[in-house]
Design a protein around this motif. Sequence first.
Motif, PDB file in Angstrom:
ATOM      1  N   CYS A 204      -5.505  29.750 -19.822  1.00 28.68           N
ATOM      2  CA  CYS A 204      -5.615  30.801 -18.809  1.00 28.68           C
ATOM      3  C   CYS A 204      -6.870  31.650 -18.973  1.00 28.68           C
ATOM      4  CB  CYS A 204      -4.383  31.692 -18.846  1.00 28.68           C
ATOM      5  SG  CYS A 204      -4.157  32.524 -20.437  1.00 28.68           S
ATOM      6  N   TRP A 208      -8.641  34.566 -16.434  1.00 27.46           N
ATOM      7  CA  TRP A 208      -8.387  35.928 -16.896  1.00 27.46           C
ATOM      8  C   TRP A 208      -9.679  36.705 -17.054  1.00 27.46           C
ATOM      9  CZ3 TRP A 208      -5.594  39.974 -17.191  1.00 27.46           C
ATOM     10  CH2 TRP A 208      -5.864  40.965 -18.134  1.00 27.46           C
ATOM     11  N   ASP A 212     -10.364  40.157 -15.245  1.00 24.50           N
ATOM     12  CA  ASP A 212     -10.596  41.354 -16.047  1.00 24.50           C
ATOM     13  C   ASP A 212     -11.956  41.961 -15.723  1.00 24.50           C
ATOM     14  OD1 ASP A 212      -9.588  43.112 -18.174  1.00 24.50           O
ATOM     15  OD2 ASP A 212     -11.302  42.377 -19.312  1.00 24.50           O
TER      16      ASP A 212
END
Length: 227
Positions: A204, A208, A212
């Motif tokens: 992931c 991510w 983020d």
Amino acid sequence: MSDEAPLASLSLTHVHYDPSDPISYLCAWLALVPQGLCVVYATLVWSTREAEVALMFAGQLLCEALNFALKRLIKEERPRRMYGKGYGMPSSHAQFVAYFAVSLALFLVVRHRPATPTGQRRRNHTPMSLPERVAWSLCGLGMAAAVAWSRIYLNYHTEKQVLVGSGAGRGQRGGLSGWLAWALDLPPARFLRARDLVVEEDLCQAGWEKWDDKMTALKAKKGLKNQ
């Protein structure tokens, strides 16, 4: 209607168990683990396009082909009280989960290196530590042992059939060759967006990082507006 051929049932998930025995009921669910893992394999191959996952799945299918051949070569019957069809040596369930558990353990403990090349952690990424990877490996091995034991408890296989199946599954696992980088650079692999990042990244991680970074930029933009 009497002239029509009788219908057959697709017994892919058909499991005999003792309804009065809770352990037997649990073992019946454990018998579905290989089918569940096939769904997980297919989902990960399609969603991640990771070569490591695809090769592990290919090895899993070869493991099943080997079991098919061994059963018809050895031709050992199942235990007497078993109503299932086909030969029992070696146990396909035990072989399937043994291959999966050993492959997962070798990947997590030996091949997986989630830290960056410089040894520094990224701002938005905390890789799994070695104890965590060992713990997940032990979970996989424990699951494989439970599935293998359930085949004996449900009287689908003898102890010997399960042990041979587990041994065949462990022996089927092989290493990756050096042609992987070359194969991933071929036009079909590039068209399918195949890659080999999971050795250094979590599955992931790429998505991510983008998320983020986007949220960090959005918060910074809002902070400037509030000043």
